[in-house]
Scaffold this active site. Sequence first.
Site, PDB file in Angstrom:
ATOM      1  N   ALA A   1       7.536   2.668  12.756  1.00 54.23           N
ATOM      2  CA  ALA A   1       8.463   3.352  13.475  1.00 54.23           C
ATOM      3  C   ALA A   1       9.387   3.682  11.858  1.00 54.23           C
ATOM      4  O   ALA A   1      10.506   4.829  12.177  1.00 54.23           O
ATOM      5  CB  ALA A   1       9.414   2.405  13.994  1.00 54.23           C
ATOM      6  N   ASN A   2       9.419   4.204  10.636  1.00 57.54           N
ATOM      7  CA  ASN A   2       9.743   4.613   9.575  1.00 57.54           C
ATOM      8  C   ASN A   2       9.454   5.897   9.466  1.00 57.54           C
ATOM      9  O   ASN A   2       9.968   6.484   8.333  1.00 57.54           O
ATOM     10  CB  ASN A   2       9.032   3.282   8.497  1.00 57.54           C
ATOM     11  CG  ASN A   2       8.253   3.625   8.417  1.00 57.54           C
ATOM     12  OD1 ASN A   2       6.745   2.634   9.077  1.00 57.54           O
ATOM     13  ND2 ASN A   2       7.471   4.757   6.913  1.00 57.54           N
TER      14      ASN A   2
ATOM     15  N   GLY B   1       7.570   9.503  11.075  1.00 58.28           N
ATOM     16  CA  GLY B   1       7.114  10.456  12.101  1.00 58.28           C
ATOM     17  C   GLY B   1       7.491  10.039  13.355  1.00 58.28           C
ATOM     18  O   GLY B   1       8.155  10.394  13.862  1.00 58.28           O
ATOM     19  N   LEU B   2       6.517  10.115  13.960  1.00 55.88           N
ATOM     20  CA  LEU B   2       6.566  10.334  15.711  1.00 55.88           C
ATOM     21  C   LEU B   2       7.175   8.705  16.386  1.00 55.88           C
ATOM     22  O   LEU B   2       7.884   8.759  17.031  1.00 55.88           O
ATOM     23  CB  LEU B   2       5.681   9.848  16.678  1.00 55.88           C
ATOM     24  CG  LEU B   2       3.977  10.946  16.264  1.00 55.88           C
ATOM     25  CD1 LEU B   2       2.582  11.015  16.664  1.00 55.88           C
ATOM     26  CD2 LEU B   2       5.102  11.793  17.157  1.00 55.88           C
TER      27      LEU B   2
ATOM     28  N   SER C   1      -5.157  10.070  20.515  1.00 49.67           N
ATOM     29  CA  SER C   1      -4.931  12.055  19.749  1.00 49.67           C
ATOM     30  C   SER C   1      -6.592  12.538  20.769  1.00 49.67           C
ATOM     31  O   SER C   1      -7.164  11.736  21.104  1.00 49.67           O
ATOM     32  CB  SER C   1      -5.109  11.121  18.354  1.00 49.67           C
ATOM     33  OG  SER C   1      -5.774  12.430  18.358  1.00 49.67           O
TER      34      SER C   1
ATOM     35  N   TYR D   1     -11.718   8.665  12.343  1.00 53.06           N
ATOM     36  CA  TYR D   1     -10.116   8.464  12.953  1.00 53.06           C
ATOM     37  C   TYR D   1     -10.549   8.716  14.577  1.00 53.06           C
ATOM     38  O   TYR D   1     -10.227   8.479  15.351  1.00 53.06           O
ATOM     39  CB  TYR D   1      -9.774   9.609  12.315  1.00 53.06           C
ATOM     40  CG  TYR D   1      -8.655  10.188  13.112  1.00 53.06           C
ATOM     41  CD1 TYR D   1      -7.740   9.040  12.680  1.00 53.06           C
ATOM     42  CD2 TYR D   1      -8.206  11.074  13.279  1.00 53.06           C
ATOM     43  CE1 TYR D   1      -6.158   9.272  13.488  1.00 53.06           C
ATOM     44  CE2 TYR D   1      -7.274  10.980  14.501  1.00 53.06           C
ATOM     45  CZ  TYR D   1      -5.991  10.891  14.121  1.00 53.06           C
ATOM     46  OH  TYR D   1      -4.344  10.257  15.245  1.00 53.06           O
TER      47      TYR D   1
HETATM   48  N1  LIG Z   1       0.717  14.125  13.841  1.00 53.36           N
HETATM   49  C1  LIG Z   1       0.027  14.284  14.872  1.00 53.36           C
HETATM   50  O1  LIG Z   1      -0.196  15.275  14.424  1.00 53.36           O
HETATM   51  C2  LIG Z   1      -0.295  13.010  15.553  1.00 53.36           C
HETATM   52  C3  LIG Z   1      -0.511  12.068  15.009  1.00 53.36           C
HETATM   53  N2  LIG Z   1      -1.112  11.426  16.456  1.00 53.36           N
HETATM   54  C4  LIG Z   1      -1.157  10.029  16.037  1.00 53.36           C
HETATM   55  O2  LIG Z   1       0.351   9.271  16.498  1.00 53.36           O
HETATM   56  C5  LIG Z   1       0.345   8.530  15.089  1.00 53.36           C
HETATM   57  C6  LIG Z   1       1.708   8.043  14.683  1.00 53.36           C
HETATM   58  O3  LIG Z   1       1.830   8.899  13.612  1.00 53.36           O
HETATM   59  P1  LIG Z   1       2.371  10.200  12.830  1.00 53.36           P
HETATM   60  O4  LIG Z   1       3.731  10.044  13.117  1.00 53.36           O
HETATM   61  O5  LIG Z   1       2.157  11.219  13.372  1.00 53.36           O
HETATM   62  O6  LIG Z   1       2.137   9.914  11.234  1.00 53.36           O
HETATM   63  P2  LIG Z   1       2.811   9.472   9.704  1.00 53.36           P
HETATM   64  O7  LIG Z   1       1.990   8.794   9.032  1.00 53.36           O
HETATM   65  O8  LIG Z   1       4.268   9.682   9.812  1.00 53.36           O
HETATM   66  O9  LIG Z   1       3.150   7.417   9.897  1.00 53.36           O
HETATM   67  C7  LIG Z   1       2.498   6.228  10.629  1.00 53.36           C
HETATM   68  C8  LIG Z   1       2.957   5.522  10.736  1.00 53.36           C
HETATM   69  O10 LIG Z   1       1.654   4.389  10.521  1.00 53.36           O
HETATM   70  C9  LIG Z   1       2.545   3.310   9.415  1.00 53.36           C
HETATM   71  N3  LIG Z   1       1.243   2.613   9.041  1.00 53.36           N
HETATM   72  C10 LIG Z   1       0.286   3.226   8.632  1.00 53.36           C
HETATM   73  N4  LIG Z   1      -1.073   2.206   8.006  1.00 53.36           N
HETATM   74  C11 LIG Z   1      -0.108   0.947   9.141  1.00 53.36           C
HETATM   75  C12 LIG Z   1      -0.520  -0.551   8.423  1.00 53.36           C
HETATM   76  N5  LIG Z   1      -1.349  -0.465   7.588  1.00 53.36           N
HETATM   77  N6  LIG Z   1       0.630  -1.639   8.995  1.00 53.36           N
HETATM   78  C13 LIG Z   1       1.219  -0.876   9.457  1.00 53.36           C
HETATM   79  N7  LIG Z   1       2.192   0.089   9.601  1.00 53.36           N
HETATM   80  C14 LIG Z   1       1.004   2.018   9.071  1.00 53.36           C
HETATM   81  C15 LIG Z   1       2.997   4.315   8.609  1.00 53.36           C
HETATM   82  O11 LIG Z   1       3.580   3.593   7.830  1.00 53.36           O
HETATM   83  P3  LIG Z   1       4.079   4.503   5.665  1.00 53.36           P
HETATM   84  O12 LIG Z   1       5.155   5.260   6.291  1.00 53.36           O
HETATM   85  O13 LIG Z   1       3.784   2.854   5.122  1.00 53.36           O
HETATM   86  O14 LIG Z   1       2.463   4.856   5.692  1.00 53.36           O
HETATM   87  C16 LIG Z   1       3.998   5.211   9.130  1.00 53.36           C
HETATM   88  O15 LIG Z   1       5.453   4.575   9.550  1.00 53.36           O
HETATM   89  C17 LIG Z   1      -1.034   7.794  15.037  1.00 53.36           C
HETATM   90  O16 LIG Z   1      -1.374   6.425  15.523  1.00 53.36           O
HETATM   91  C18 LIG Z   1      -1.803   8.432  14.706  1.00 53.36           C
HETATM   92  O17 LIG Z   1      -2.957   8.667  15.074  1.00 53.36           O
HETATM   93  C19 LIG Z   1      -2.049  11.687  16.975  1.00 53.36           C
HETATM   94  C20 LIG Z   1      -2.295  13.208  17.212  1.00 53.36           C
HETATM   95  C21 LIG Z   1      -1.774  14.105  16.208  1.00 53.36           C
HETATM   96  C1  LIG Z   2       1.742  19.093   8.302  1.00 51.34           C
HETATM   97  C2  LIG Z   2       1.747  19.219   6.692  1.00 51.34           C
HETATM   98  C3  LIG Z   2       0.420  18.732   5.818  1.00 51.34           C
HETATM   99  C4  LIG Z   2      -0.552  18.165   7.281  1.00 51.34           C
HETATM  100  C5  LIG Z   2      -1.003  17.045   8.505  1.00 51.34           C
HETATM  101  C6  LIG Z   2      -1.710  17.106   9.109  1.00 51.34           C
HETATM  102  C7  LIG Z   2      -2.507  18.574   9.219  1.00 51.34           C
HETATM  103  C8  LIG Z   2      -2.372  16.585   9.929  1.00 51.34           C
HETATM  104  C9  LIG Z   2      -3.112  16.461  11.146  1.00 51.34           C
HETATM  105  C10 LIG Z   2      -3.113  15.097  12.217  1.00 51.34           C
HETATM  106  C11 LIG Z   2      -3.620  15.447  13.411  1.00 51.34           C
HETATM  107  C12 LIG Z   2      -3.906  16.850  13.751  1.00 51.34           C
HETATM  108  C13 LIG Z   2      -3.914  14.781  14.307  1.00 51.34           C
HETATM  109  C14 LIG Z   2      -4.632  14.118  15.681  1.00 51.34           C
HETATM  110  O1  LIG Z   2      -5.167  13.357  15.288  1.00 51.34           O
HETATM  111  C15 LIG Z   2       0.111  18.203   5.155  1.00 51.34           C
HETATM  112  C16 LIG Z   2      -1.477  18.326   5.094  1.00 51.34           C
HETATM  113  C17 LIG Z   2       0.430  17.027   4.634  1.00 51.34           C
HETATM  114  C18 LIG Z   2       0.893  18.503   3.929  1.00 51.34           C
HETATM  115  C19 LIG Z   2       2.749  18.756   4.439  1.00 51.34           C
HETATM  116  C20 LIG Z   2       2.612  19.312   5.091  1.00 51.34           C
END
Ligand SMILES: NC(=O)C1=CN([C@@H]2O[C@H](COP(=O)(O)OP(=O)(O)OC[C@H]3O[C@@H](n4cnc5c(N)ncnc54)[C@H](OP(=O)(O)O)[C@@H]3O)[C@@H](O)[C@H]2O)C=CC1
Ligand SMILES: CC1=C(/C=C/C(C)=C/C=C/C(C)=C/C=O)C(C)(C)CCC1
EC number: 1.1.1.300
Length: 336
Positions: free
Chosen positions: A51-52, A54-55, A192, A217
Amino acid sequence: MAVATAAALLAALGGALWLATRRFVGSRVQRLHGGGNPGLMHGKTVLITGANSGLGRATAAELLRLGARVIMGCRDRARAEEAASQLRRELREAGGPEPSPDVGGAGELVVKELDLASLRSVRAFCQELLQEEPRLDVLINNAGVFQCPYMKTEDGFEMQFGVNHLGHFLLTSLLLGLLKSSAPSRIVVVSSKLYKYGEINFEDLNSEQSYNKSFCYSRSKLANILFTRELARRLEGTNVTVNVLHPGIVRTNLGRHIHIPLLVKPLFNLVSWAFFKTPLEGAQTSIYLASSPEVEGVSGRYFGDCKEEELLPKAMDESVARKLWDISEVMVGILK
Ligand SMILES: NC(=O)C1=CN([C@@H]2O[C@H](COP(=O)(O)OP(=O)(O)OC[C@H]3O[C@@H](n4cnc5c(N)ncnc54)[C@H](OP(=O)(O)O)[C@@H]3O)[C@@H](O)[C@H]2O)C=CC1
Ligand SMILES: CC1=C(/C=C/C(C)=C/C=C/C(C)=C/C=O)C(C)(C)CCC1
């Protein structure tokens, strides 16, 4: 020549305007779910993994705003405390609920250490939570790792399968009793669309024969869906629901392991700013499944953009789901 220059300028201006409008309108559309009902989550305790950032961070912010008491399960205490302070500040500035023990801890944010790459950490986290928390209304399995180089968890599992699937499998299993005694309660799993490229290759779940970071993944995200469907089957009649979602492509830290050449980075940043969802946009389906009365009693379904979507047959295969469940129990040490 002058006409061509003017046309190019106009096109550039139009493009910039379109992008700016998209950002602006997007940020207003974001607050639709529960936006009209700030007390929707009063009295509810929600646990969000990762929760720290992104999503997870955006989901925490919105559920707090709706009056929930939010527990942030994070691997790095310093990063989590910093995010929590920012969230508290943002909530105050937005005039959100003041933390109140009288309304089930409305607007309260609690940080707890949870490293999903360590079964010991998951067990310790659950033990503490079960001692301290009288109820758990919503569990959001959100944390994830994306396309990292070959790494193993503390217990020797391939990192993406270990964190995205097995860590959450153990977490959910250990918290099921509390979720059942708090029913009606909900479990939300963040998967995802990339699950489509995964396969549950039972003969090499630790990727010791070969490692492909994209495949692993996708495999972990397919495992999230199979887990959800098998759990929904096991939870029938308990008033605990479990649903799974894909958030779309969202601009978060998830891509940290993707190498983008320095020169291309500004262009990539621009493209992602223009076309990727913001974290708050991406979090809408998590927030919806965690809080909306519309999905009360709905279980075992797959959602995107707050709507149910169809799954490929491989994500609905009951025998694979059962086999994955049985093997996961052995891997995390629930069954020996
Ligand atoms: N962004 C996208 O486009 C997409 C995201 N998703 C899914 O959304 C979810 C959230 O990801 P998103 O917000 O994008 O990514 P972020 O990297 O912003 O957030 C991921 C979070 O997971 C935590 N995390 C990673 N490893 C561990 C661990 N070993 N124990 C506890 N926490 C951990 C990270 O902690 P820390 O900050 O300390 O690394 C961070 O808080 C993921 O499950 C991802 O697969 C799915 C599809 C697309
Ligand atoms: C936005 C962004 C990046 C790319 C993130 C991407 C491409 C995430 C894709 C996640 C997907 C598609 C997950 C599906 O489950 C970088 C490289 C860190 C550079 C800085 C900004």
